[in-house]
Motif scaffolding. Structure first.
Motif, short mmCIF file in Angstrom:
data_model
loop_
_atom_site.label_atom_id
_atom_site.label_comp_id
_atom_site.label_asym_id
_atom_site.label_seq_id
_atom_site.Cartn_x
_atom_site.Cartn_y
_atom_site.Cartn_z
N SER A 337 -44.91 -80.40 -87.62
CA SER A 337 -44.65 -79.23 -87.05
C SER A 337 -45.30 -78.97 -85.60
N ARG A 338 -44.61 -77.94 -84.95
CA ARG A 338 -45.25 -77.89 -83.37
C ARG A 338 -45.33 -76.23 -83.40
N PHE A 339 -46.41 -75.78 -82.94
CA PHE A 339 -46.74 -74.51 -82.85
C PHE A 339 -47.01 -74.23 -81.51
N VAL A 340 -46.25 -73.21 -80.74
CA VAL A 340 -46.41 -72.94 -79.23
C VAL A 340 -46.66 -71.26 -78.92
N ARG A 341 -47.67 -71.11 -78.38
CA ARG A 341 -48.09 -69.83 -77.87
C ARG A 341 -48.43 -68.97 -79.07
N CYS A 342 -48.89 -69.64 -80.21
CA CYS A 342 -49.20 -68.93 -81.52
C CYS A 342 -50.63 -68.43 -81.48
N LEU A 343 -51.02 -67.60 -82.25
CA LEU A 343 -52.37 -66.93 -82.55
C LEU A 343 -52.68 -66.91 -83.73
N PHE A 344 -53.94 -67.81 -84.04
CA PHE A 344 -54.63 -68.07 -85.33
C PHE A 344 -55.96 -67.62 -85.42
N TRP A 345 -56.12 -66.49 -86.47
CA TRP A 345 -57.43 -65.75 -86.48
C TRP A 345 -57.81 -66.01 -88.10
N GLY A 346 -58.78 -66.52 -88.22
CA GLY A 346 -59.44 -66.85 -89.44
C GLY A 346 -60.67 -66.10 -89.67
N VAL A 347 -60.75 -64.95 -90.76
CA VAL A 347 -61.75 -64.11 -90.72
C VAL A 347 -62.63 -64.35 -91.98
N THR A 348 -61.88 -64.82 -92.91
CA THR A 348 -62.81 -65.34 -94.48
C THR A 348 -62.37 -66.71 -94.65
N SER A 349 -61.57 -67.25 -93.80
CA SER A 349 -61.37 -68.84 -94.19
C SER A 349 -60.88 -69.45 -92.62
N TRP A 350 -60.50 -70.87 -92.77
CA TRP A 350 -60.15 -71.51 -91.67
C TRP A 350 -58.97 -70.73 -90.83
N SER A 351 -59.04 -70.83 -89.47
CA SER A 351 -57.93 -70.29 -88.65
C SER A 351 -56.63 -71.39 -88.90
N ALA A 352 -56.92 -72.66 -88.87
CA ALA A 352 -55.96 -73.74 -89.29
C ALA A 352 -56.58 -74.90 -90.08
N TRP A 353 -55.72 -75.66 -90.83
CA TRP A 353 -56.12 -76.58 -91.65
C TRP A 353 -55.11 -77.77 -91.43
N SER A 354 -55.47 -78.78 -90.87
CA SER A 354 -54.54 -79.67 -90.50
C SER A 354 -54.40 -81.13 -90.75
N ALA A 355 -54.31 -81.15 -92.15
CA ALA A 355 -54.55 -82.45 -92.75
C ALA A 355 -53.34 -83.31 -93.09
N LYS A 356 -52.27 -83.14 -92.22
CA LYS A 356 -51.08 -83.86 -92.45
C LYS A 356 -50.55 -84.26 -90.98
N PRO A 357 -49.64 -85.28 -91.18
CA PRO A 357 -49.24 -85.92 -89.74
C PRO A 357 -48.32 -85.11 -89.01
N GLY A 358 -48.24 -85.27 -87.68
CA GLY A 358 -47.05 -84.67 -86.90
C GLY A 358 -47.30 -83.32 -86.45
N LEU A 359 -48.68 -82.77 -86.60
CA LEU A 359 -49.14 -81.23 -86.22
C LEU A 359 -49.19 -81.22 -84.76
N VAL A 360 -48.85 -80.43 -83.88
CA VAL A 360 -48.92 -80.22 -82.47
C VAL A 360 -49.27 -78.67 -82.46
N TYR A 361 -50.19 -78.31 -81.45
CA TYR A 361 -50.45 -77.03 -81.16
C TYR A 361 -50.40 -77.17 -79.38
N GLU A 362 -49.52 -76.09 -78.96
CA GLU A 362 -49.68 -75.90 -77.49
C GLU A 362 -49.81 -74.52 -76.97
N ASP A 363 -50.56 -74.39 -76.26
CA ASP A 363 -50.84 -73.12 -75.55
C ASP A 363 -51.10 -71.92 -76.53
N CYS A 364 -51.96 -72.37 -77.73
CA CYS A 364 -52.36 -71.50 -78.97
C CYS A 364 -53.76 -71.02 -78.58
#
Length: 521
Positions: A337-364
């Motif tokens: 999956s691809r994430f473009v200009r997204c906002l991640f905000w982790g308050v009580t846990s991780w903002s993102a957990w990326s343990a699988k293939p093919g993950l791309v984050y752009e301008d996040c």
């Protein structure tokens, strides 16, 4: 995690896993659905009836009457016609029924609300209507003979005789050309009667706003799905393989919040796209004064079950303030999956957990620590962050974001890449990155946290390469401590150079060099 027991007769029907439905002409479709190609054609809609929930099915929509029967009648009429348009006039519709038959199990039997399958076309025109689950429905484990809440001694617990669920509001299977728009789905979890835990953890039973299984060419537009005991929306396509065609789904301007388990559970499909959607506050709803949540408690969970997840795309979406991760991809044949200009905000846990293939984050933007990355000899499969910003900004209520680092990565990090990213550490250390093969290219690190013990480290880089990075610092003049960027088995490329400003944070040790760092040091 989301497998329901197949022996739950009368509670969970076994999905009819038939062949893949071939796309029809309902959508002006060119490869992957987008906002300009998702609308069903008027020609196709004209072949099917229009059903008015009030005029044709007797719904009241007054916020008090039980309108379950009206939705059941609407589903029956559309099922008989093979498709059609459901018109929901403005109003508040109360739905959900449970009953008890002595001598039958489970104690609480649940009626479907709007369950339909094998349609060639379905349009739901919401007209800003509200569909709300009735208060007092039971959800969880209840004693099979007394109907009282029941807590098993051990988990997992999957004895179907003890299960009580509240049904999915929209349960749509094996259908194509589905359009649901302009609607609010209120799961009313704050006013449900909660039983004991059921499943592997928490309460894993039907109770989702929209459940789409083995559907294709779906558009969910301007839907607010909230306070459900399970998910705001669940998208599944079982038995999907790499060689199968795309199963496009698109979400636009939707809000999925305050749900018990996930905003979105994506458990199978090819070609899921989300634009300007909010996946937030999962597990934050209260029931009896306590937060109601089941693991993972994420904004979005990408977790293929008896299927694959491929070709996900999220643009300008929010994954914030969830009791679990903002986004988690950790099990099943998914990721991609691809994430473009997204906002991640982790308050009580991780903002993102990326343990699988093919993950791309752009301008996040990431507030709260990220964790895990997928390393691979194939660069297309390794996790990548491009032009992203990582900063430990406090949440709206003043809570500090989760984690002691902006990023914590370990293990196989082959070809994992951060490119032109900014790490701004205000109240934590910047990064822990330990594993062979990662790369930081053109990144900036700004250290501001003077709470680290004198002589300790502000960042750890073990086993990777830095290329043209800049380590800055912004401490009060009164700070006299020295810290290190701890490096081990790390390489420094000669061109462009990596620069450490200093004087307080230095390369390799508290007394290490500053300025241009010599290559391979």
């Amino acid at each position: 995690m989301r497998s329901f027991p197949t022996g739950l007769v009368g509670v969970v029907t076994i999905l009819e896993l038939v062949g893949i439905v071939v796309a029809s002409a309902a959508f002006v479709y060119c490869g992957v659905l987008d906002e300009t190609s998702a609308k069903p054609s008027e020609a196709l809609a004209s072949r099917y009836p229009r059903v008015d929930l009030k005029a044709d099915c007797g719904a009241k929509g007054d916020g008090q009457s039980d309108d379950t029967a009206a939705f059941q009648k609407a589903a029956e009429l559309l099922q008989q016609a093979g498709g059609g348009t459901l018109i929901i006039p403005p109003g508040t519709y109360i739905v959900g029924r449970q009953y008890h038959t002595p001598g039958q199990y489970p104690y609480y039997q649940t009626e479907p609300i709007f369950a339909i399958k094998n349609l060639k076309f379905l349009s739901v025109e919401g007209n800003e209507a509200i569909i709300r689950r009735a208060a007092g429905l039971r959800f969880g484990a209840f004693d099979k003979d007394t109907g009282e809440p029941f807590q098993a001694e051990k988990m997992p617990f999957v004895d179907w005789r003890y299960a009580a669920h509240v049904a999915n509001i929209f349960d749509i299977g094996h259908s194509q050309n589905v359009w649901i728009k302009n609607l609010e789905l209120d799961g009313n979890v704050t006013n449900l009667v909660i039983g004991g835990e059921y499943g592997d953890t928490g309460r894993q039973l039907p109770g989702t706003g929209i459940f789409l299984h083995n559907c294709s060419h779906v558009w969910i537009d301007r839907v607010h799905s909230h306070h459900h005991p399970l998910d705001g929306i669940m998208i599944a396509y079982y038995q999907l393989k790499e060689s199968d065609p795309a199963t496009p789904h698109i979400l636009t301007d939707c809000v999925f919040e305050y749900n018990g388990r996930q905003g979105l559970s994506w458990v199978g499909g090819r070609g899921l796209r989300a634009y300007r959607c909010k996946f937030r506050h999962t597990g934050r709803a209260l029931n009896g004064g306590k937060p109601f949540a089941s693991a993972p408690g994420a904004g979005v969970d990408i977790e293929a079950e008896e299927s694959i997840c491929r070709d996900g795309y999220f643009e300008e979406c929010e994954f914030v303030n969830n009791i679990g991760c903002g986004m988690v991809a950790d099990s099943g044949d998914g990721g991609y999956s691809r994430f473009v200009r997204c906002l991640f905000w982790g308050v009580t846990s991780w903002s993102a957990w990326s343990a699988k293939p093919g993950l791309v984050y752009e301008d996040c933007m990431f507030h709260g620590s990220i964790v895990h990355a997928y390393g691979s000899d194939d660069q297309a499969l390794a996790t990548r962050w491009v032009r992203c910003t990582f900063e430990d900004l406090p949440w709206e209520d003043g809570r500090q974001p989760y984690g002691q680092f902006l990023a914590e990565l370990n293990g196989n990090l082959r070809n994992v890449t951060f490119e032109q990213c900014v790490f701004r550490a205000n109240q934590c250390r910047s990064i822990w990155c330990s594993g062979q093969g990662f790369r930081f290219v053109g990144c900036s690190f700004i250290h501001k946290f003077a709470g680290v013990a004198d002589g300790d480290y502000q960042a750890i880089l073990r086993g990777g390469t830095t290329i043209g990075c800049h380590f800055r610092e912004d401490f009060p003049e009164s700070v006299n401590a020295r810290w290190s960027i701890l490096v081990d088995r790390s390489q420094v490329a000669p061109d462009p150079p990596t620069i450490v400003d200093g004087p307080r944070v230095r390369w390799g040790s508290p007394d290490g060099p500053v300025g241009i760092i010599p290559p391979s040091q």
